[in-house]
Scaffold this active site. Structure first.
Site, mmCIF file in Angstrom:
data_model
loop_
_atom_site.group_PDB
_atom_site.id
_atom_site.type_symbol
_atom_site.label_atom_id
_atom_site.label_comp_id
_atom_site.label_asym_id
_atom_site.label_seq_id
_atom_site.Cartn_x
_atom_site.Cartn_y
_atom_site.Cartn_z
ATOM 1 N N GLY A 1 0.829 -1.198 0.000
ATOM 2 C CA GLY A 1 0.000 0.000 0.000
ATOM 3 C C GLY A 1 0.863 1.247 0.000
ATOM 4 O O GLY A 1 2.058 1.206 0.330
ATOM 5 N N CYS A 2 0.276 2.372 -0.368
ATOM 6 C CA CYS A 2 1.061 3.607 -0.501
ATOM 7 C C CYS A 2 1.600 4.088 0.844
ATOM 8 O O CYS A 2 2.782 4.447 0.958
ATOM 9 C CB CYS A 2 0.236 4.685 -1.181
ATOM 10 N N HIS A 3 0.754 4.126 1.885
ATOM 11 C CA HIS A 3 1.244 4.535 3.207
ATOM 12 C C HIS A 3 2.298 3.557 3.706
ATOM 13 O O HIS A 3 3.300 3.958 4.323
ATOM 14 C CB HIS A 3 0.090 4.594 4.211
#
Length: 343
Positions: A151-153
Protein backbone atom coordinates in the site's frame (compact mmCIF):
# COMPACT_ATOMS: atom_id res chain seq x y z
CA UNK A 1 8.76 -8.43 -25.59
CA UNK A 2 6.97 -9.20 -22.32
CA UNK A 3 3.23 -9.50 -22.83
CA UNK A 4 1.25 -7.98 -19.96
CA UNK A 5 -2.42 -7.85 -19.09
CA UNK A 6 -4.25 -5.57 -16.68
CA UNK A 7 -7.40 -6.70 -14.89
CA UNK A 8 -9.27 -3.58 -13.85
CA UNK A 9 -8.33 -0.90 -16.33
CA UNK A 10 -10.67 1.92 -15.36
CA UNK A 11 -9.25 2.79 -11.93
CA UNK A 12 -6.20 4.90 -11.21
CA UNK A 13 -3.95 1.87 -10.69
CA UNK A 14 -4.74 0.35 -14.06
CA UNK A 15 -4.55 3.77 -15.70
CA UNK A 16 -1.09 4.45 -14.28
CA UNK A 17 0.20 0.99 -15.21
CA UNK A 18 -0.87 1.59 -18.78
CA UNK A 19 0.80 5.02 -18.84
CA UNK A 20 4.05 3.60 -17.48
CA UNK A 21 4.00 0.78 -20.01
CA UNK A 22 4.22 3.33 -22.84
CA UNK A 23 7.78 4.22 -21.80
CA UNK A 24 8.85 0.62 -21.10
CA UNK A 25 11.22 -0.75 -23.76
CA UNK A 26 10.52 -4.44 -23.10
CA UNK A 27 6.94 -4.69 -21.82
CA UNK A 28 3.73 -4.23 -23.76
CA UNK A 29 0.20 -4.22 -22.37
CA UNK A 30 -1.79 -6.38 -24.76
CA UNK A 31 -5.06 -6.61 -22.83
CA UNK A 32 -6.99 -4.36 -20.48
CA UNK A 33 -10.19 -5.61 -18.90
CA UNK A 34 -13.14 -3.79 -17.41
CA UNK A 35 -16.57 -4.74 -16.16
CA UNK A 36 -18.00 -1.25 -16.71
CA UNK A 37 -16.26 0.23 -19.76
CA UNK A 38 -16.25 -0.79 -23.41
CA UNK A 39 -14.59 0.61 -26.49
CA UNK A 40 -11.35 2.63 -26.81
CA UNK A 41 -9.24 3.14 -23.71
CA UNK A 42 -8.79 6.82 -24.58
CA UNK A 43 -12.46 7.46 -23.97
CA UNK A 44 -12.03 6.58 -20.29
CA UNK A 45 -8.50 7.99 -19.94
CA UNK A 46 -8.36 11.13 -22.13
CA UNK A 47 -4.66 11.79 -21.50
CA UNK A 48 -3.88 8.51 -23.31
CA UNK A 49 -5.82 9.40 -26.48
CA UNK A 50 -3.81 8.75 -29.61
CA UNK A 51 -1.15 6.90 -27.61
CA UNK A 52 -2.97 3.66 -26.82
CA UNK A 53 -4.81 1.62 -29.45
CA UNK A 54 -6.27 -0.89 -26.98
CA UNK A 55 -9.94 -1.34 -26.30
CA UNK A 56 -11.39 -2.60 -23.05
CA UNK A 57 -12.46 -6.23 -23.10
CA UNK A 58 -14.37 -8.45 -20.70
CA UNK A 59 -12.19 -11.55 -20.55
CA UNK A 60 -11.95 -13.25 -17.18
CA UNK A 61 -8.63 -13.68 -15.35
CA UNK A 62 -8.59 -17.39 -16.12
CA UNK A 63 -9.10 -16.63 -19.82
CA UNK A 64 -6.45 -13.92 -19.87
CA UNK A 65 -3.81 -15.72 -17.77
CA UNK A 66 -2.61 -18.22 -20.41
CA UNK A 67 -2.27 -15.44 -23.01
CA UNK A 68 0.17 -13.17 -21.13
CA UNK A 69 3.48 -13.39 -19.28
CA UNK A 70 2.54 -10.96 -16.49
CA UNK A 71 -0.87 -10.13 -15.12
CA UNK A 72 -1.50 -7.01 -13.04
CA UNK A 73 -4.56 -7.03 -10.79
CA UNK A 74 -5.84 -3.47 -10.31
CA UNK A 75 -9.20 -4.36 -8.79
CA UNK A 76 -10.83 -4.07 -5.36
CA UNK A 77 -9.50 -6.43 -2.69
CA UNK A 78 -12.25 -9.02 -2.89
CA UNK A 79 -12.14 -9.30 -6.66
CA UNK A 80 -8.34 -9.63 -6.62
CA UNK A 81 -8.48 -12.46 -4.08
CA UNK A 82 -10.51 -14.56 -6.51
CA UNK A 83 -8.79 -13.32 -9.68
CA UNK A 84 -5.28 -14.30 -8.60
CA UNK A 85 -6.38 -17.83 -7.76
CA UNK A 86 -8.29 -18.21 -11.03
CA UNK A 87 -5.45 -16.90 -13.20
CA UNK A 88 -2.71 -18.95 -11.50
CA UNK A 89 -4.86 -22.08 -11.60
CA UNK A 90 -5.28 -21.63 -15.35
CA UNK A 91 -1.64 -20.70 -16.00
CA UNK A 92 0.73 -21.95 -13.24
CA UNK A 93 3.78 -20.31 -14.87
CA UNK A 94 2.09 -16.91 -14.99
CA UNK A 95 3.51 -14.04 -12.94
CA UNK A 96 0.86 -12.06 -11.04
CA UNK A 97 1.25 -8.70 -9.30
CA UNK A 98 -1.71 -7.74 -7.10
CA UNK A 99 -2.05 -4.01 -6.46
CA UNK A 100 -4.84 -4.55 -3.91
CA UNK A 101 -4.49 -5.61 -0.30
CA UNK A 102 -5.85 -9.11 -0.91
CA UNK A 103 -2.51 -10.93 -0.53
CA UNK A 104 -0.45 -8.66 1.73
CA UNK A 105 -1.23 -10.44 4.99
CA UNK A 106 -0.49 -14.15 5.27
CA UNK A 107 -2.39 -14.47 8.56
CA UNK A 108 -6.10 -14.98 7.70
CA UNK A 109 -7.22 -13.39 10.96
CA UNK A 110 -5.14 -10.25 10.32
CA UNK A 111 -6.48 -10.07 6.79
CA UNK A 112 -10.10 -10.33 7.91
CA UNK A 113 -9.58 -7.66 10.57
CA UNK A 114 -7.86 -5.27 8.13
CA UNK A 115 -10.08 -5.72 5.07
CA UNK A 116 -13.40 -6.87 6.46
CA UNK A 117 -13.79 -10.21 4.69
CA UNK A 118 -12.49 -13.75 4.94
CA UNK A 119 -10.04 -14.57 2.18
CA UNK A 120 -11.52 -17.20 -0.17
CA UNK A 121 -8.06 -18.62 -0.94
CA UNK A 122 -5.80 -18.03 2.08
CA UNK A 123 -3.23 -20.45 0.69
CA UNK A 124 -2.45 -17.89 -2.00
CA UNK A 125 -1.70 -15.23 0.58
CA UNK A 126 0.66 -17.65 2.28
CA UNK A 127 2.48 -18.13 -1.04
CA UNK A 128 2.59 -14.46 -2.00
CA UNK A 129 5.75 -12.37 -1.65
CA UNK A 130 5.38 -8.89 -0.19
CA UNK A 131 6.87 -6.82 -2.98
CA UNK A 132 8.89 -3.87 -1.71
CA UNK A 133 12.29 -4.50 -3.33
CA UNK A 134 14.15 -1.81 -1.37
CA UNK A 135 13.25 -3.49 1.90
CA UNK A 136 14.87 -6.89 1.48
CA UNK A 137 12.56 -8.40 -1.13
CA UNK A 138 14.54 -8.23 -4.38
CA UNK A 139 15.58 -11.88 -4.62
CA UNK A 140 12.26 -13.15 -3.30
CA UNK A 141 10.31 -11.09 -5.84
CA UNK A 142 12.51 -12.32 -8.68
CA UNK A 143 11.53 -15.93 -7.95
CA UNK A 144 7.86 -15.27 -7.14
CA UNK A 145 4.72 -16.19 -9.07
CA UNK A 146 2.46 -13.99 -6.95
CA UNK A 147 3.55 -10.64 -5.54
CA UNK A 148 1.49 -8.55 -3.14
CA UNK A 149 2.18 -4.94 -4.03
CA UNK A 150 2.47 -2.74 -0.91
CA UNK A 151 0.00 0.00 0.00
CA UNK A 152 1.06 3.61 -0.50
CA UNK A 153 1.24 4.53 3.21
CA UNK A 154 3.04 1.26 3.88
CA UNK A 155 5.62 1.91 1.17
CA UNK A 156 6.54 5.31 2.56
CA UNK A 157 6.51 4.13 6.18
CA UNK A 158 8.73 1.16 5.38
CA UNK A 159 11.21 3.17 3.34
CA UNK A 160 11.51 5.42 6.40
CA UNK A 161 11.79 2.80 9.13
CA UNK A 162 13.14 -0.42 7.60
CA UNK A 163 16.84 0.58 7.54
CA UNK A 164 16.81 1.60 11.21
CA UNK A 165 14.83 -1.42 12.42
CA UNK A 166 16.90 -3.97 10.54
CA UNK A 167 20.17 -2.46 11.68
CA UNK A 168 18.96 -2.55 15.29
CA UNK A 169 18.91 1.20 15.95
CA UNK A 170 15.34 1.67 17.15
CA UNK A 171 14.95 1.55 20.92
CA UNK A 172 11.24 2.24 21.40
CA UNK A 173 7.86 2.81 19.74
CA UNK A 174 7.89 4.49 16.32
CA UNK A 175 5.30 6.94 15.01
CA UNK A 176 4.61 7.60 11.34
CA UNK A 177 2.45 10.49 10.16
CA UNK A 178 1.72 10.37 6.43
CA UNK A 179 -0.38 12.57 4.17
CA UNK A 180 -1.70 11.45 0.79
CA UNK A 181 -3.50 12.96 -2.17
CA UNK A 182 -7.10 12.32 -3.18
CA UNK A 183 -6.18 9.74 -5.85
CA UNK A 184 -5.42 7.43 -2.94
CA UNK A 185 -9.17 7.19 -2.40
CA UNK A 186 -9.70 5.69 -5.85
CA UNK A 187 -11.39 6.77 -9.06
CA UNK A 188 -14.94 6.69 -7.73
CA UNK A 189 -15.73 9.93 -5.88
CA UNK A 190 -16.81 9.89 -2.28
CA UNK A 191 -17.00 12.20 0.72
CA UNK A 192 -13.26 11.83 1.28
CA UNK A 193 -12.31 12.82 -2.26
CA UNK A 194 -15.06 15.29 -3.20
CA UNK A 195 -13.20 18.40 -4.42
CA UNK A 196 -15.14 21.09 -2.48
CA UNK A 197 -14.39 19.27 0.77
CA UNK A 198 -10.90 18.04 -0.01
CA UNK A 199 -9.26 20.93 -1.84
CA UNK A 200 -9.00 23.27 1.17
CA UNK A 201 -8.88 20.75 4.00
CA UNK A 202 -6.25 18.71 5.83
CA UNK A 203 -7.35 16.02 8.26
CA UNK A 204 -6.33 12.68 9.73
CA UNK A 205 -8.30 9.57 8.91
CA UNK A 206 -8.33 6.09 10.44
CA UNK A 207 -5.71 7.14 13.03
CA UNK A 208 -4.02 4.08 14.57
CA UNK A 209 -6.53 1.86 12.72
CA UNK A 210 -5.49 2.07 9.07
CA UNK A 211 -5.42 -1.21 7.15
CA UNK A 212 -1.81 -0.61 6.01
CA UNK A 213 -0.45 -0.76 9.57
CA UNK A 214 -0.46 -4.59 9.86
CA UNK A 215 1.50 -5.02 6.63
CA UNK A 216 4.10 -2.49 7.83
CA UNK A 217 4.57 -4.41 11.07
CA UNK A 218 4.72 -7.75 9.23
CA UNK A 219 7.37 -6.51 6.81
CA UNK A 220 9.50 -5.05 9.60
CA UNK A 221 9.27 -8.31 11.55
CA UNK A 222 10.30 -10.47 8.59
CA UNK A 223 13.95 -11.32 9.01
CA UNK A 224 14.47 -8.96 11.95
CA UNK A 225 16.55 -10.14 14.87
CA UNK A 226 14.57 -9.99 18.09
CA UNK A 227 11.33 -8.20 18.77
CA UNK A 228 10.44 -5.22 16.57
CA UNK A 229 9.38 -2.08 18.48
CA UNK A 230 5.74 -1.05 18.04
CA UNK A 231 4.81 1.22 15.15
CA UNK A 232 1.86 3.63 15.17
CA UNK A 233 0.48 4.98 11.88
CA UNK A 234 -1.61 8.15 11.52
CA UNK A 235 -2.58 8.84 7.88
CA UNK A 236 -3.81 12.25 6.74
CA UNK A 237 -5.89 13.47 3.83
CA UNK A 238 -4.01 16.27 2.04
CA UNK A 239 -5.35 18.92 -0.38
CA UNK A 240 -3.59 17.57 -3.47
CA UNK A 241 -4.46 15.03 -6.14
CA UNK A 242 -1.33 12.88 -6.19
CA UNK A 243 1.63 12.60 -3.87
CA UNK A 244 2.41 11.34 -0.38
CA UNK A 245 4.66 12.65 2.37
CA UNK A 246 5.50 10.53 5.41
CA UNK A 247 7.44 11.51 8.53
CA UNK A 248 8.70 8.75 10.82
CA UNK A 249 9.90 9.40 14.37
CA UNK A 250 12.30 6.69 15.53
CA UNK A 251 13.97 6.77 18.97
CA UNK A 252 17.59 5.64 19.08
CA UNK A 253 20.22 5.44 21.78
CA UNK A 254 21.91 8.83 22.38
CA UNK A 255 25.19 8.95 20.53
CA UNK A 256 24.04 6.65 17.72
CA UNK A 257 22.20 9.26 15.67
CA UNK A 258 24.88 9.68 12.99
CA UNK A 259 25.32 5.94 12.65
CA UNK A 260 21.57 5.69 12.02
CA UNK A 261 21.81 8.34 9.30
CA UNK A 262 24.67 6.42 7.72
CA UNK A 263 22.54 3.26 7.75
CA UNK A 264 19.81 4.98 5.74
CA UNK A 265 22.34 6.18 3.18
CA UNK A 266 23.91 2.72 2.93
CA UNK A 267 20.55 0.98 2.50
CA UNK A 268 19.59 3.06 -0.53
CA UNK A 269 23.05 3.59 -2.03
CA UNK A 270 22.27 1.11 -4.82
CA UNK A 271 18.48 1.57 -4.96
CA UNK A 272 17.90 3.18 -8.37
CA UNK A 273 14.43 4.54 -7.54
CA UNK A 274 15.31 6.08 -4.16
CA UNK A 275 17.16 9.38 -3.79
CA UNK A 276 18.62 10.27 -0.38
CA UNK A 277 18.70 14.05 0.03
CA UNK A 278 20.49 16.45 2.34
CA UNK A 279 17.33 18.55 2.68
CA UNK A 280 13.67 17.76 3.46
CA UNK A 281 11.85 16.13 0.53
CA UNK A 282 8.98 17.75 -1.35
CA UNK A 283 6.04 16.10 -3.06
CA UNK A 284 6.26 18.30 -6.18
CA UNK A 285 9.72 16.87 -6.93
CA UNK A 286 8.38 13.31 -7.26
CA UNK A 287 4.78 13.80 -8.45
CA UNK A 288 4.24 11.96 -11.71
CA UNK A 289 7.38 9.86 -11.25
CA UNK A 290 8.29 6.45 -9.83
CA UNK A 291 10.96 7.93 -7.57
CA UNK A 292 11.03 8.26 -3.79
CA UNK A 293 12.97 11.01 -2.03
CA UNK A 294 14.29 10.31 1.48
CA UNK A 295 15.83 12.66 4.02
CA UNK A 296 16.97 12.29 7.64
CA UNK A 297 17.08 14.73 10.56
CA UNK A 298 18.33 13.99 14.06
CA UNK A 299 18.07 15.33 17.58
CA UNK A 300 19.22 13.92 20.90
CA UNK A 301 18.04 10.30 20.85
CA UNK A 302 15.61 10.83 17.96
CA UNK A 303 15.92 10.15 14.22
CA UNK A 304 13.30 11.62 11.91
CA UNK A 305 13.11 10.05 8.45
CA UNK A 306 11.03 11.82 5.80
CA UNK A 307 9.83 10.23 2.57
CA UNK A 308 8.10 11.85 -0.42
CA UNK A 309 6.69 9.79 -3.27
CA UNK A 310 3.83 9.75 -5.74
CA UNK A 311 1.08 7.57 -4.28
CA UNK A 312 0.23 6.32 -7.79
CA UNK A 313 3.91 5.99 -8.76
CA UNK A 314 6.32 4.52 -6.22
CA UNK A 315 3.31 4.09 -3.95
CA UNK A 316 1.44 1.84 -6.39
CA UNK A 317 1.90 1.29 -10.13
CA UNK A 318 5.60 2.20 -10.21
CA UNK A 319 6.44 -0.44 -7.62
CA UNK A 320 4.19 -2.92 -9.44
CA UNK A 321 6.17 -2.33 -12.63
CA UNK A 322 9.43 -2.56 -10.64
CA UNK A 323 8.28 -5.94 -9.33
CA UNK A 324 7.34 -7.08 -12.84
CA UNK A 325 10.84 -6.16 -14.02
CA UNK A 326 12.43 -8.29 -11.32
CA UNK A 327 10.06 -11.21 -11.95
CA UNK A 328 10.95 -11.13 -15.65
CA UNK A 329 14.71 -10.92 -15.13
CA UNK A 330 15.10 -7.25 -16.04
CA UNK A 331 16.91 -4.51 -14.11
CA UNK A 332 14.35 -3.25 -11.61
CA UNK A 333 14.30 0.35 -12.87
CA UNK A 334 13.73 -0.54 -16.53
CA UNK A 335 11.33 2.01 -18.01
CA UNK A 336 10.90 3.82 -14.71
CA UNK A 337 13.72 6.37 -14.54
CA UNK A 338 11.68 9.32 -15.72
CA UNK A 339 11.46 12.57 -13.70
CA UNK A 340 8.24 14.07 -12.45
CA UNK A 341 6.60 17.05 -14.10
CA UNK A 342 8.20 19.61 -11.77
CA UNK A 343 6.26 22.62 -10.40
Amino acid sequence: MIRAGIVGGTGYGGMELLRLSLQHPQLEVVALTSRSEHGPVGAAHPHLRGLVELEFDDRTPQELGPEVDVLFLATPHGAAASAAHAALSAAPELRVIDLSGAHRLADPALHAAAYGFEHPHPERSAQAIYGLPECGARELVADARLVANPGCHATAALLATWPLVHEGFVTGPMTVASATGSTGAGAHPGAGSHHPRRSHDYRPYRPLRHQHAPEIRACLAAGAEGEVPPLHLVPHSAPLSRGLLATAFCPVAPGREQAAVDAVHATYEHAPLVRVLDQPPAVHAVAGSCLADVSVAVDDGMVCVMVALDNLGHGMAGTAMQNANLMCGLPEATGLLVPGAGP
